[in-house]
Design an enzyme around this catalytic site. Structure first.
Site, mmCIF file in Angstrom:
data_model
loop_
_atom_site.group_PDB
_atom_site.id
_atom_site.type_symbol
_atom_site.label_atom_id
_atom_site.label_comp_id
_atom_site.label_asym_id
_atom_site.label_seq_id
_atom_site.Cartn_x
_atom_site.Cartn_y
_atom_site.Cartn_z
ATOM 1 N N SER A 106 39.549 37.249 44.141
ATOM 2 C CA SER A 106 38.749 36.307 43.163
ATOM 3 C C SER A 106 37.065 35.569 43.706
ATOM 4 O O SER A 106 37.285 36.056 44.137
ATOM 5 C CB SER A 106 39.735 35.247 42.204
ATOM 6 O OG SER A 106 39.370 35.264 40.865
ATOM 7 N N ASP A 247 32.884 36.611 37.989
ATOM 8 C CA ASP A 247 32.989 36.213 39.036
ATOM 9 C C ASP A 247 34.219 37.357 39.833
ATOM 10 O O ASP A 247 33.461 38.540 38.638
ATOM 11 C CB ASP A 247 34.856 35.354 38.988
ATOM 12 C CG ASP A 247 36.369 35.952 38.702
ATOM 13 O OD1 ASP A 247 36.284 36.395 38.004
ATOM 14 O OD2 ASP A 247 37.073 35.045 39.418
ATOM 15 N N ASP A 249 36.876 38.699 40.159
ATOM 16 C CA ASP A 249 37.399 39.687 39.823
ATOM 17 C C ASP A 249 37.601 40.531 38.308
ATOM 18 O O ASP A 249 38.235 40.685 37.388
ATOM 19 C CB ASP A 249 39.041 39.449 40.645
ATOM 20 C CG ASP A 249 39.557 38.107 39.750
ATOM 21 O OD1 ASP A 249 38.808 37.425 39.104
ATOM 22 O OD2 ASP A 249 40.801 38.725 39.286
ATOM 23 N N ASP A 251 37.685 37.999 35.755
ATOM 24 C CA ASP A 251 38.678 37.342 34.479
ATOM 25 C C ASP A 251 37.934 35.829 34.308
ATOM 26 O O ASP A 251 38.914 35.613 33.431
ATOM 27 C CB ASP A 251 40.015 36.929 35.942
ATOM 28 C CG ASP A 251 40.038 35.636 36.524
ATOM 29 O OD1 ASP A 251 39.346 35.789 36.892
ATOM 30 O OD2 ASP A 251 41.478 35.763 36.929
#
Length: 458
Positions: A106, A247, A249, A251
Site C-alpha cells: 500500500s 497511494d 496500490d 485504494d
C-alpha cells in the site's frame, strides 16, 4: 506440547520488509498453499484465484512464489500484473473466482511488500479465515497434494487493466464527461500509473501526470497520497481545477482544490455523503467514519442530517460496520473511501470520479463544496518506534496523556495508537486553537520518541 502459531496478519494482510520474515519467498509459497487448503476445506473441487500486484521490484518474486504454492495444490491462477487493489477485488467478482490476492504494501516504502487476500465476493477475508491460514502455515498442514496431472494452470489476463478502466468509468454518469476540467494526477509511481490517467483522459479531462513512471524502487517516494505537497504546487503552477493523489496500490485518495488546499478523506466523505442524501440514496441517512474523523466534520454531518457511526481506524473496520449497519458509504481521514454501491473495498479512482461528478452537476469548484465544512484544529505526528510496547505500560507516556487531557478539558481530545501496518506510533490532538494542539501533540510525541522511538517522521 502445544505448537505455537505465529501471527502473520496485521490490520491489512501480511506485511513486512521484502526478503525478511514474514515477507519471504518461502513464506509466500506456504501462504499460497494455505489459501488453497482453506478453499478445499470450504468447498472441495477445482478453484480459481486472481493474483495482482503493485509496481514494487519484489512483486515479481512474490507473484511467482504465490503462484507456485497455489498451482501445486491444484488451483488455477489468473494473473493480472500491476493493477490497483480495487481492481483485484472487482476482477475476482467479475471472473467468479474463488479468491483474490493483491501483492502490495500500500502506502509503505518500496522495500516493504505485503499480501492482501479477498473472498469470492471481493471483501477482505475475515479474522477467522486469517487464523486458519496461520494455523495451516504453522503446522504445514495443507491437505493432500494433487496428482501430477491435476496441478493448477497459470493464465495471464491480458485485458485486466482495460476491464478495470471500463468498470471505473461506468461509475460516472453516462452522457457526462470531464471536458473542460484540468486535473493534476499523482499515481505515486504505483499500481494505478496506467489505469488512472486512462480513466480520466477517456472521460475527456486534461490530465497532467505525476508519479506515473515506476522503476520498482520509487513507489510512494515523496509522492502520492502521503505527500500531497507535490500536487498542491502543481495545481497552482498549472492553474488546474483539481488535484488527485493516490497511494501505491490505488485504494486511497487525497485531493487538492483549485486554490492548492488539501481536501482529505474526511472532507471527501462529507461531500459525497451530503450528495447521496440529497439524492435520497444514502442508506439510512448514515455513514461510517473512524475515531480519527475531525470533530468539525462530525458537526457538519450532524447539521445536514446525517448520522455518523464511528469505527476503529482501518478500512476493514469501516467495512465491517458498513455491512453490519447496512450503510453504503464509509471512509477514513487518510483517504480510504468505500462506495459499496460500486466496489467492495477502498477505491481512489472511483472516489475521485464521484467528487468530480458532484462538481460538474452542481457547477461548483471543489473549494465551494468544502466551504461549509469548518474543521477543528488538529495535529497529527508520527513517531517511528523500535517495537510496539503496550502504551498503557509506559508511565511517562501515560502521565503525558493525563496532563494533555487535563489541559484540553472538554474542548478537545487526544488519541495515541500504533499503526497497524508499520512500526509507527500516531499522536493526534484536537482542540480549539491550532497553536495549542500543535504544542500538546509535540509534547506527547517527544516523550513517546524518548521512550520507544527512532525519530519523529516529518
Amino acid at each position: 506440547m502445544t505448537r505455537e502459531i505465529k501471527p502473520l496478519f496485521g490490520t491489512d494482510g501480511v506485511r513486512g520488509r521484502a526478503n525478511h520474515e514474514p515477507m519471504t519467498v518461502e513464506m509466500s509459497v506456504l501462504l499460497g498453499k494455505a489459501v488453497a487448503g482453506v478453499l478445499q476445506e470450504c468447498k472441495p473441487g477445482r478453484h480459481r484465484v486472481v493474483v495482482g500486484k503493485d509496481t514494487r521490484l519484489s512483486g515479481y518474486m512474490f507473484e511467482n512464489a504465490l503462484i507456485a504454492g497455489l498451482t501445486s495444490m491444484g488451483i488455477e491462477t489468473l494473473v493480472l500484473g500491476p493493477i490497483p487493489t480495487p481492481g483485484v477485488a472487482f476482477i475476482t467478482r467479475a471472473y467468479r473466482a474463488d479468491a483474490g490476492i493483491m501483492i502490495s504494501a500500500s502506502h509503505n516504502p518500496y522495500w516493504d511488500n505485503g499480501i492482501k487476500i479477498f473472498s469470492s465476493e471481493g471483501f477482505k477475508i475475515s479474522d477467522v479465515i486469517e487464523r486458519r491460514i496461520e494455523q495451516m502455515v504453522a503446522f504445514k498442514e495443507f491437505g493432500n497434494l494433487p496428482e501430477d496431472y491435476a496441478v493448477g494452470k497459470n493464465k495471464r489476463v491480458v485485458d485486466a487493466m482495460g476491464r478495470y478502466i471500463e468498470f471505473a468509468k461506468a461509475t460516472f454518469p453516462r452522457g457526462r464527461t470531464l471536458n473542460g476540467l484540468k486535473i493534476v494526477l499523482d499515481c505515486a509511481h504505483g499500481a494505478a500509473y496506467k489505469v488512472a490517467p486512462s480513466v480520466f483522459e477517456e472521460l475527456d479531462a486534461e490530465v497532467i501526470c505525476y508519479g506515473c513512471e515506476p522503476t520498482g524502487s520509487n513507489i510512494n517516494d515523496n509522492c502520492g497520497a502521503l505527500f500531497p505537497s507535490v500536487i498542491q504546487k502543481a495545481v497552482i503552477e498549472h492553474k488546474a481545477d483539481v488535484g488527485i493523489a493516490l497511494d501505491g496500490d490505488g485504494d486511497r485518495i487525497i485531493m487538492v482544490n483549485e486554490k492548492g488546499h488539501i481536501v482529505d478523506g474526511d472532507m471527501i466523505l462529507s461531500i459525497c455523503a451530503n450528495d447521496l442524501k440529497k439524492k435520497g440514496i444514502l442508506h439510512g441517512n448514515r455513514i461510517v467514519a473512524t475515531v480519527m474523523t475531525n470533530f468539525g466534520v462530525l458537526k457538519y454531518l450532524e447539521n445536514v442530517g446525517i448520522d455518523t457511526l464511528i469505527s476503529p481506524v482501518g478500512d476493514r473496520h469501516v467495512l465491517q460496520n458498513m455491512l453490519e449497519y447496512e450503510a453504503n458509504l464509509g471512509g477514513e481521514q487518510s483517504g480510504h473511501m468505500i462506495f459499496l454501491d460500486y466496489n467492495t473495498t477502498g477505491d481512489g479512482i472511483v472516489s475521485a470520479l464521484q467528487v468530480l461528478r458532484i462538481m460538474i452537476e452542481s457547477e461548483s469548484t471543489l473549494s465551494d463544496l468544502t466551504s461549509p465544512i469548518v474543521k477543528s484544529p488538529q495535529a497529527l505526528i508520527n513517531v517511528a518506534v523500535k517495537e510496539k510496547i503496550p502504551l498503557d505500560t509506559l508511565p511517562l507516556v501515560q502521565e503525558a496523556l493525563r496532563d494533555v487531557r487535563s489541559s484540553l478539558g472538554d474542548s478537545g481530545r487526544v488519541l495515541l495508537r500504533y499503526s497497524g501496518t508499520e512500526n509507527i506510533c500516531r499522536v493526534m490532538v484536537e482542540g480549539l486553537k491550532k497553536h495549542q494542539v500543535d504544542s500538546l501533540a509535540k509534547t506527547i510525541a517527544d516523550i513517546v520518541d524518548s521512550e520507544l522511538g527512532v525519530g519523529i517522521i516529518e
